[in-house]
Motif scaffolding. Structure first.
Motif, PDB file in Angstrom:
ATOM      1  N   LEU A 101      14.571  17.233  -2.296  1.00  0.00           N
ATOM      2  CA  LEU A 101      13.805  16.592  -3.361  1.00  0.00           C
ATOM      3  C   LEU A 101      12.480  16.016  -2.857  1.00  0.00           C
ATOM      4  N   ASN A 102      12.354  15.870  -1.528  1.00  0.00           N
ATOM      5  CA  ASN A 102      11.185  15.204  -0.948  1.00  0.00           C
ATOM      6  C   ASN A 102      10.984  13.826  -1.571  1.00  0.00           C
ATOM      7  N   ALA A 103      12.070  13.109  -1.685  1.00  0.00           N
ATOM      8  CA  ALA A 103      12.032  11.806  -2.341  1.00  0.00           C
ATOM      9  C   ALA A 103      13.213  10.963  -1.885  1.00  0.00           C
ATOM     10  N   PRO A 104      13.090   9.638  -1.989  1.00  0.00           N
ATOM     11  CA  PRO A 104      14.213   8.763  -1.634  1.00  0.00           C
ATOM     12  C   PRO A 104      15.179   8.605  -2.791  1.00  0.00           C
ATOM     13  N   LEU A 105      16.476   8.589  -2.473  1.00  0.00           N
ATOM     14  CA  LEU A 105      17.487   8.258  -3.471  1.00  0.00           C
ATOM     15  C   LEU A 105      17.602   6.748  -3.615  1.00  0.00           C
ATOM     16  N   PHE A 106      17.425   6.035  -2.512  1.00  0.00           N
ATOM     17  CA  PHE A 106      17.464   4.582  -2.488  1.00  0.00           C
ATOM     18  C   PHE A 106      16.323   4.092  -1.605  1.00  0.00           C
ATOM     19  N   ILE A 107      15.728   2.981  -1.982  1.00  0.00           N
ATOM     20  CA  ILE A 107      14.759   2.295  -1.123  1.00  0.00           C
ATOM     21  C   ILE A 107      15.135   0.825  -1.116  1.00  0.00           C
ATOM     22  N   GLY A 108      15.142   0.224   0.046  1.00  0.00           N
ATOM     23  CA  GLY A 108      15.483  -1.194   0.138  1.00  0.00           C
ATOM     24  C   GLY A 108      14.746  -1.858   1.268  1.00  0.00           C
ATOM     25  N   CYS A 160       4.817   9.916   5.903  1.00  0.00           N
ATOM     26  CA  CYS A 160       5.578   9.306   6.994  1.00  0.00           C
ATOM     27  C   CYS A 160       6.685  10.235   7.472  1.00  0.00           C
ATOM     28  N   ILE A 161       7.350  10.897   6.528  1.00  0.00           N
ATOM     29  CA  ILE A 161       8.433  11.808   6.881  1.00  0.00           C
ATOM     30  C   ILE A 161       7.892  13.047   7.593  1.00  0.00           C
ATOM     31  N   LYS A 162       6.849  13.653   7.050  1.00  0.00           N
ATOM     32  CA  LYS A 162       6.326  14.896   7.594  1.00  0.00           C
ATOM     33  C   LYS A 162       5.645  14.712   8.945  1.00  0.00           C
ATOM     34  N   ASN A 163       5.102  13.529   9.200  1.00  0.00           N
ATOM     35  CA  ASN A 163       4.373  13.308  10.440  1.00  0.00           C
ATOM     36  C   ASN A 163       5.275  13.018  11.629  1.00  0.00           C
ATOM     37  N   GLU A 164       6.567  12.895  11.371  1.00  0.00           N
ATOM     38  CA  GLU A 164       7.482  12.624  12.477  1.00  0.00           C
ATOM     39  C   GLU A 164       7.709  13.890  13.308  1.00  0.00           C
ATOM     40  N   THR A 165       7.846  13.695  14.598  1.00  0.00           N
ATOM     41  CA  THR A 165       8.180  14.788  15.505  1.00  0.00           C
ATOM     42  C   THR A 165       9.298  14.317  16.420  1.00  0.00           C
ATOM     43  N   PHE A 166       9.801  15.221  17.240  1.00  0.00           N
ATOM     44  CA  PHE A 166      10.884  14.853  18.139  1.00  0.00           C
ATOM     45  C   PHE A 166      10.318  14.094  19.338  1.00  0.00           C
ATOM     46  N   SER A 187       0.788  -1.231   0.000  1.00  0.00           N
ATOM     47  CA  SER A 187       0.000   0.000   0.000  1.00  0.00           C
ATOM     48  C   SER A 187       0.819   1.279   0.000  1.00  0.00           C
ATOM     49  N   ILE A 188       2.122   1.170   0.123  1.00  0.00           N
ATOM     50  CA  ILE A 188       2.931   2.378   0.240  1.00  0.00           C
ATOM     51  C   ILE A 188       3.282   2.939  -1.138  1.00  0.00           C
ATOM     52  N   ASP A 189       3.345   4.257  -1.253  1.00  0.00           N
ATOM     53  CA  ASP A 189       3.748   4.934  -2.483  1.00  0.00           C
ATOM     54  C   ASP A 189       4.473   6.217  -2.104  1.00  0.00           C
ATOM     55  N   LEU A 190       4.837   7.030  -3.110  1.00  0.00           N
ATOM     56  CA  LEU A 190       5.632   8.225  -2.829  1.00  0.00           C
ATOM     57  C   LEU A 190       4.867   9.223  -1.963  1.00  0.00           C
ATOM     58  N   VAL A 191       3.556   9.343  -2.177  1.00  0.00           N
ATOM     59  CA  VAL A 191       2.748  10.269  -1.383  1.00  0.00           C
ATOM     60  C   VAL A 191       2.748   9.848   0.078  1.00  0.00           C
ATOM     61  N   THR A 192       2.529   8.556   0.331  1.00  0.00           N
ATOM     62  CA  THR A 192       2.473   8.088   1.718  1.00  0.00           C
ATOM     63  C   THR A 192       3.846   8.096   2.368  1.00  0.00           C
ATOM     64  N   ILE A 244       8.455   2.879  -7.693  1.00  0.00           N
ATOM     65  CA  ILE A 244       7.166   3.344  -7.208  1.00  0.00           C
ATOM     66  C   ILE A 244       6.427   4.001  -8.359  1.00  0.00           C
ATOM     67  N   GLN A 245       5.320   3.428  -8.728  1.00  0.00           N
ATOM     68  CA  GLN A 245       4.580   3.983  -9.848  1.00  0.00           C
ATOM     69  C   GLN A 245       3.108   3.619  -9.695  1.00  0.00           C
ATOM     70  N   GLN A 246       2.247   4.553  -9.948  1.00  0.00           N
ATOM     71  CA  GLN A 246       0.809   4.345  -9.914  1.00  0.00           C
ATOM     72  C   GLN A 246       0.352   3.722  -8.617  1.00  0.00           C
ATOM     73  N   GLY A 247       0.930   4.209  -7.519  1.00  0.00           N
ATOM     74  CA  GLY A 247       0.466   3.792  -6.217  1.00  0.00           C
ATOM     75  C   GLY A 247       0.931   2.435  -5.767  1.00  0.00           C
ATOM     76  N   GLU A 248       1.853   1.795  -6.494  1.00  0.00           N
ATOM     77  CA  GLU A 248       2.293   0.464  -6.109  1.00  0.00           C
ATOM     78  C   GLU A 248       3.798   0.418  -5.965  1.00  0.00           C
ATOM     79  N   VAL A 249       4.274  -0.452  -5.093  1.00  0.00           N
ATOM     80  CA  VAL A 249       5.706  -0.719  -4.983  1.00  0.00           C
ATOM     81  C   VAL A 249       5.970  -2.042  -5.659  1.00  0.00           C
TER      82      VAL A 249
END
Length: 327
Positions: free
Chosen positions: A299-306, A191-197, A182-187, A320-325
């Motif tokens: 860039l608000n994007a990953p350089l690598f995903i693993g 995940c990044i923006k919702n993090e806090t200290f 279910s994960i894609d670039l938007v989600t 990541i394309q069309q909502g699918e990994v």
């Protein structure tokens, strides 16, 4: 992505940085018979900062293959070797487009080698194996929970705070597979923006070095572009006459240790004729399969995903394309 966006992306990736070694390089190898259109070559130079090299695929395919592999090896600091396997270049090859990226950075607060210990890691198959588990105390780390993916998210910043290693740890041992559906670039951005200290706690992350070698023709066809691999249907007239793509190769390497992360990736294509935070946790322990990213904030994007699933993991760089990994 329009050409101007691609041009800006290349500029960001190659921007000088005193803290990070980040190199992105594009090279277009065209056959000396001039079968590749000059307009296409000039567009590659302008928008992708591509270096253009004329080679003789027709009379020296093996020598051309070795030359391409040598360039990839140099650009990736010798981490990506034998990018194009033997036999992948022949007398019908008219062009090879190669892209390489290399990243090396130290954590702003590295793990201490003396604290790395053997610990249990629980695999997707239900087994427990021993891994070298790094450990450190983090003071007010950026941390969050994502209820949609049932995972915890931790950022491990690199020096300069322009990039970070981000770990997405499912709350259950077998949760990685469901999360990936279910994960894609938007989600990922959410995940990044919702993090806090968060309050101080102990962080446990496996030390690992993994790599992968993929042939992506089947994957790209499944994503919706089968015609480009079919010589009777392909229309690459903007590049040259009677061209189609024969194969797309991708290799990747990631080394995560106490000092930081080293990563490299390369892709080559051949053209031929015809959340909320819980305050109760005291630790973040990545002792079961998880996803990781090298995240670029500008860039608000990953350089690598693993993904790490255990000591025998292969690095899966996900498209990541069309909502699918896609794996």
């Amino acid at each position: 992505m329009i050409l101007e966006d691609a041009e800006q992306l290349v500029k960001v990736l190659n921007k000088e940085n005193n803290h990070v070694i980040l190199k992105s390089a594009n090279r277009l190898y065209s056959n000396r018979d001039k079968s590749i259109l000059e307009d296409y070559i000039q567009a590659a130079v302008k928008y992708f900062a591509a270096d253009v090299k004329s080679v003789d695929f027709t009379s020296n395919p093996e020598g051309s293959r070795q030359e391409i592999n040598k360039w990839v090896e140099e650009v990736t600091n010798e981490k990506i070797k034998n990018m194009l396997p033997s036999g992948t270049i022949d007398t019908l090859t008219r062009m090879v487009v190669a892209n390489a990226i290399y990243f090396k950075e130290n954590c702003s607060r590295p793990f201490e080698t003396r604290r790395t210990k053997k610990a249990n890691f629980h695999t997707l198959g239900g087994q427990s194996v021993k891994v070298a588990m790094m450990q450190r105390t983090m003071h007010y780390p950026r941390f969050g929970e994502n209820k949609d993916f049932n995972c915890r998210v931790l950022q491990l910043p690199y020096i300069g705070d322009e990039m970070a290693m981000v770990v997405l740890l499912p709350k259950t041992v077998d949760g990685l597979l469901e999360m990936e559906k279910s994960i894609d670039l938007v989600t990922l951005n959410q995940c990044i923006k919702n993090e806090t200290f968060a309050p101080n706690f102990e962080v446990f992350i496996p030390k690992f070095k993994i790599e992968s070698s993929l042939q992506l023709s089947g994957t790209l066809s499944a994503l919706g572009m089968p015609d480009v691999f079919d010589e009777s249907k392909a229309d690459l007239s903007g590049m040259g006459n009677e061209l189609c793509v024969s194969k797309v190769f991708h290799k990747a390497f990631v080394d995560v240790n106490e000092e930081g992360t080293e990563a490299a990736a390369d892709t080559c294509g051949n053209a031929v004729y015809a959340s909320h935070i819980s305050r109760t946790w005291s630790s973040f322990e990545a002792d079961h399969p998880f996803m990781f990213m090298i995240w670029h904030y500008e860039l608000n994007a990953p350089l690598f995903i693993g993904r790490f699933t255990g000591p025998t993991s292969e690095l899966c760089i996900k498209r990541i394309q069309q909502g699918e990994v896609i794996f």
